[in-house]
Enzyme design. Structure first.
Site, PDB file in Angstrom:
ATOM      1  CG  PHE A   2     -16.317  -3.158   8.056  1.00 48.08           C
ATOM      2  CD1 PHE A   2     -16.160  -4.497   7.776  1.00 48.08           C
ATOM      3  CD2 PHE A   2     -15.190  -2.418   8.377  1.00 48.08           C
ATOM      4  CE1 PHE A   2     -14.916  -5.096   7.812  1.00 48.08           C
ATOM      5  CE2 PHE A   2     -13.930  -3.003   8.413  1.00 48.08           C
ATOM      6  CZ  PHE A   2     -13.794  -4.346   8.123  1.00 48.08           C
TER       7      PHE A   2
ATOM      8  CB  THR B 101      -0.902  -0.006   1.250  1.00 47.04           C
ATOM      9  OG1 THR B 101      -1.667  -1.207   1.228  1.00 47.04           O
ATOM     10  CG2 THR B 101      -1.834   1.198   1.266  1.00 47.04           C
TER      11      THR B 101
ATOM     12  CB  CYS C 238      -4.243  -2.150   7.006  1.00 47.22           C
ATOM     13  SG  CYS C 238      -3.180  -3.486   6.435  1.00 47.22           S
TER      14      CYS C 238
ATOM     15  CD  GLU D 298      -3.706  -9.178  -1.481  1.00 46.76           C
ATOM     16  OE1 GLU D 298      -3.039  -9.603  -2.426  1.00 46.76           O
ATOM     17  OE2 GLU D 298      -4.880  -9.562  -1.243  1.00 46.76           O
TER      18      GLU D 298
HETATM   19  C1  UDX Z   1      -8.068  -4.199   6.473  1.00 46.90           C
HETATM   20  C2  UDX Z   1      -9.016  -4.239   5.260  1.00 46.90           C
HETATM   21  O1  UDX Z   1     -10.271  -4.798   5.646  1.00 46.90           O
HETATM   22  C3  UDX Z   1      -8.377  -5.052   4.148  1.00 46.90           C
HETATM   23  O2  UDX Z   1      -9.212  -5.050   3.004  1.00 46.90           O
HETATM   24  C4  UDX Z   1      -7.019  -4.438   3.814  1.00 46.90           C
HETATM   25  O3  UDX Z   1      -6.369  -5.174   2.816  1.00 46.90           O
HETATM   26  C5  UDX Z   1      -6.160  -4.389   5.043  1.00 46.90           C
HETATM   27  O4  UDX Z   1      -6.819  -3.679   6.087  1.00 46.90           O
HETATM   28  P1  UDX Z   1      -7.473  -5.893   8.457  1.00 46.90           P
HETATM   29  O5  UDX Z   1      -6.510  -4.862   8.950  1.00 46.90           O
HETATM   30  O6  UDX Z   1      -7.050  -7.316   8.428  1.00 46.90           O
HETATM   31  O7  UDX Z   1      -7.952  -5.536   6.973  1.00 46.90           O
HETATM   32  O8  UDX Z   1      -8.741  -5.817   9.404  1.00 46.90           O
HETATM   33  P2  UDX Z   1     -10.310  -5.492   9.275  1.00 46.90           P
HETATM   34  O9  UDX Z   1     -11.072  -6.741   9.252  1.00 46.90           O
HETATM   35  O10 UDX Z   1     -10.578  -4.502   8.213  1.00 46.90           O
HETATM   36  O11 UDX Z   1     -10.553  -4.825  10.702  1.00 46.90           O
HETATM   37  C6  UDX Z   1      -9.845  -3.634  11.054  1.00 46.90           C
HETATM   38  C7  UDX Z   1     -10.210  -3.193  12.438  1.00 46.90           C
HETATM   39  O12 UDX Z   1     -11.534  -2.698  12.466  1.00 46.90           O
HETATM   40  C8  UDX Z   1     -10.145  -4.263  13.523  1.00 46.90           C
HETATM   41  O13 UDX Z   1      -9.513  -3.715  14.659  1.00 46.90           O
HETATM   42  C9  UDX Z   1     -11.599  -4.588  13.795  1.00 46.90           C
HETATM   43  O14 UDX Z   1     -11.794  -5.035  15.119  1.00 46.90           O
HETATM   44  C10 UDX Z   1     -12.250  -3.233  13.541  1.00 46.90           C
HETATM   45  N1  UDX Z   1     -13.672  -3.310  13.175  1.00 46.90           N
HETATM   46  C11 UDX Z   1     -14.049  -3.979  12.053  1.00 46.90           C
HETATM   47  C12 UDX Z   1     -14.636  -2.677  13.950  1.00 46.90           C
HETATM   48  O15 UDX Z   1     -14.322  -2.052  14.982  1.00 46.90           O
HETATM   49  N2  UDX Z   1     -15.954  -2.743  13.580  1.00 46.90           N
HETATM   50  C13 UDX Z   1     -16.343  -3.401  12.468  1.00 46.90           C
HETATM   51  O16 UDX Z   1     -17.564  -3.403  12.198  1.00 46.90           O
HETATM   52  C14 UDX Z   1     -15.377  -4.036  11.674  1.00 46.90           C
END
Ligand code: UDX
Length: 435
Positions: A251, A121, A262, A146
Site C-alpha cells: 500500500f 460499512t 469504499c 467486512e
Molecule cells: C478497500 C479495502 O482494502 C478493503 O479492506 C475494504 O473492505 C474495502 O475497501 P478495495 O476498494 O477493493 O478495498 O480496494 P483496495 O485494494 O484497497 O484499493 C483501493 C484503491 O487504492 C485503488 O484505487 C488502488 O488502485 C489504490 N491503491 C492501492 C494505490 O493507489 N496504491 C496502493 O499502494 C494500493
C-alpha cells in the site's frame, strides 16, 4: 446451517456464494430483479476473479437460492445484511437508507433467537439504533464488518485476515456470537484471528482500517509531489522506507491514488460522523488525505497537457484502464475514468481501453470513445496514459506498441511499466513522482 444474505452486490453476492461453499444452505435476497435473475441462473452480474465458478457450483449444488422476495429468508437462523452505504447526495455523510430498508424488511420475518449480522460499512452508532428494532422481536444484532478487497473478494471472504464481532453485553451477546461462529467454523478452525468487542468498536474498526490504508496511499503520493519538485524517485523512496518492517512496502504504491466504492466515501463519511460527535478535529487530517488524492488526478492531466505541447485539443489520447483497480470492472470513483473525462473536457480525442470495465464506464461517461481491442486503442495515439495497472498493460511489448502509435509518449500513472524497457524501445516515459 440455513442462512440468509440481504443485498447481493459485490459484498453480498460473494458472501452468499462463499457461505454456500462452506456447506451452508443460503438464501440471497435483493430488490434488483435483474440481478436476482442473473444470479439464479448462476451468472455473475459483475466481474470478480473466481466468483463465476464459485457461484455456478453453489447454485448447481442447490446450496444457494436467490429471491427478490424478502419472505424467502424465513427459516434462516443467521441473516447477513450486506447492502451498500453510498455517499449521500450533497454531503460527505453515508446514506443509510438501504441499511434501514433492509432491516425493516427483515424484522417481520425474524424468529426468536435469530441473529442479524450487519456487514455494511456504517457510521459509528448505527448498530445501537438497529439493535433495538431487532431485539424487539427476540432476535440479536451482531456487527461483523467486512474487509474484502475487490479482485480478491472470494479469497478474502473464505480466508479473512481477521473476524470482528460487535455484540451486546452478557449472555445474549455470547449466544449470538456462538451462532455466528458456527457459520464461520471453517475459517475459525484455520486459525483466523477473532476480535469480539462492543458495537461501537466493531463499527470503528472498519473505518479506521480504511482510513489508515487511504492515509498510507496519500502519504506516499505526498512524497511523490515532493519528488516531482526536488528531482527524486518515489518508487525508490517507497522501496527504501518499506524495508522498515514498522512501515512495510504494501500500500505504498504512488500514482493516481485511491478510488472505488469504499476508501473515498468511507473517509468522507468518517469525517462527517466525527463532526456530528464533536470530534471532527481528530480526523480532520483525512481532509488532507482526500485532497492529496484528488490532486494526483489533476497532476496527471497537467502532465498529459505538458507532453502534448500545451494544447490537447484534437490530440488522440489512449487511456489504458477505466476500472478503479485491476481485476475489477468497478468504475465507482475511478481515478482512471476521471482523468479520461477531464482530458475529454479539454478537447482531446480520448479512446479508453479496459479488459473488463468498458460497459460500466460507458454508462458513466457516455461521451468518451471506447475500444475493446488494445492494439486498436493504441493506434495513432499522440500519448498513451496507463491509468490502471492491469497485467495486459504490464505485458505490452513496448517495441510493438511503438509501431502502432503516432508519437511514442507514455505516462505511467501506476508505476506499472518497466521504465528502462520502454525507454530502450524509443518511448518518452513520464510517471508521477519519478524523474
Ligand atoms: C478497500 C479495502 O482494502 C478493503 O479492506 C475494504 O473492505 C474495502 O475497501 P478495495 O476498494 O477493493 O478495498 O480496494 P483496495 O485494494 O484497497 O484499493 C483501493 C484503491 O487504492 C485503488 O484505487 C488502488 O488502485 C489504490 N491503491 C492501492 C494505490 O493507489 N496504491 C496502493 O499502494 C494500493
Amino acid at each position: 446451517m440455513r442462512v440468509s444474505v440481504v443485498g447481493l452486490g459485490y459484498l453480498g453476492a460473494v458472501h452468499a456464494a462463499s457461505m454456500a461453499s462452506l456447506g451452508h444452505e443460503v438464501v440471497g435476497v435483493d430488490v434488483d430483479a435483474a440481478r436476482v435473475e442473473s444470479l439464479a441462473l448462476g451468472k455473475s452480474p459483475f466481474f470478480e476473479p473466481g466468483f463465476d465458478e464459485l457461484l455456478a457450483r453453489a447454485v448447481g449444488a442447490g446450496r444457494l437460492s436467490v429471491s427478490a422476495d424478502v419472505a424467502a429468508v424465513a427459516g434462516a437462523r443467521v441473516h447477513f445484511v450486506c447492502v451498500g452505504t453510498p455517499q449521500a447526495a450533497g454531503s460527505g455523510a453515508a446514506d443509510l437508507s438501504f441499511v434501514e430498508a433492509a432491516v425493516s424488511s427483515l424484522v417481520p420475518h425474524l424468529a426468536v433467537g435469530d441473529v442479524v449480522v450487519g456487514k455494511s460499512t456504517v457510521p459509528v452508532g448505527t448498530a445501537t439504533g438497529l439493535a433495538a428494532r431487532v431485539e424487539a422481536v427476540g432476535a440479536t444484532l451482531v456487527w461483523n464488518p467486512e474487509f474484502l478487497r475487490e479482485g480478491f473478494a472470494v479469497a478474502d471472504t473464505l480466508h479473512p485476515d481477521r473476524i470482528v464481532y460487535g455484540v451486546p453485553e452478557g449472555e445474549v451477546g455470547r449466544r449470538a456470537a456462538a451462532l455466528v461462529d458456527e457459520v464461520y467454523a471453517t475459517p475459525l478452525a484455520e486459525g483466523t484471528p477473532q476480535v469480539v468487542t462492543d458495537y461501537a468498536t466493531a463499527e470503528l474498526v472498519k473505518v479506521a482500517a480504511n482510513s489508515f490504508l487511504a492515509t498510507k496511499i496519500s502519504f506516499i503520493n505526498a512524497m511523490a509531489e515532493l519528488c516531482e519538485v526536488a528531482g527524486g524517485d518515489v518508487t525508490r523512496l517507497a522501496d527504501a522506507i518499506g524495508h522498515d518492517q514498522r512501515i512495510g512496502r504494501r500500500f505504498l504504491n504512488a500514482g493516481l491514488g485511491f478510488g472505488g466504492g469504499c476508501l473515498p466515501k468511507d473517509i468522507r463519511a468518517f469525517m462527517a460522523r466525527a463532526d456530528e460527535l464533536g470530534a471532527g478535529e481528530a480526523v480532520a487530517f483525512l481532509g488532507e488525505v482526500d485532497a492529496i488524492n484528488t490532486r494526483r488526478r489533476a497532476r496527471m492531466v497537467e502532465l498529459a497537457v505538458e507532453v502534448l505541447g500545451g494544447d490537447v485539443a484534437g490530440a488522440r489520447v489512449a487511456v489504458l484502464g477505466a476500472a478503479f483497480k485491476p481485476d475489477s470492472d468497478d468504475v465507482r470513483d475511478s481515478p482512471a475514468l476521471d482523468v479520461a473525462a477531464r482530458l475529454d473536457g479539454l478537447g482531446a480525442h480520448v479512446v479508453v481501453h479496459d479488459p473488463q470495465a468498458i460497459d460500466n464506464a460507458r454508462r458513466k461517461e457516455p461521451s468518451l470513445a471506447y475500444e475493446r481491442d488494445l492494439e486498436a486503442a493504441l493506434t495513432g495515439a499522440d500519448v498513451v496514459l496507463v491509468l490502471t495497472e492491469w497485467r495486459h498493460y504490464r505485458d505490452l511489448d513496448p517495441a510493438r506498441a511503438a509501431g502502432l502509435v503516432a508519437r511514442p509518449q507514455v505516462l505511467d500513472g501506476r508505476g506499472a511499466l518497466d521504465r528502462d524497457a520502454w525507454q530502450a524501445a524509443g518511448w518518452t516515459y513520464r510517471a508521477l513522482g519519478r524523474p
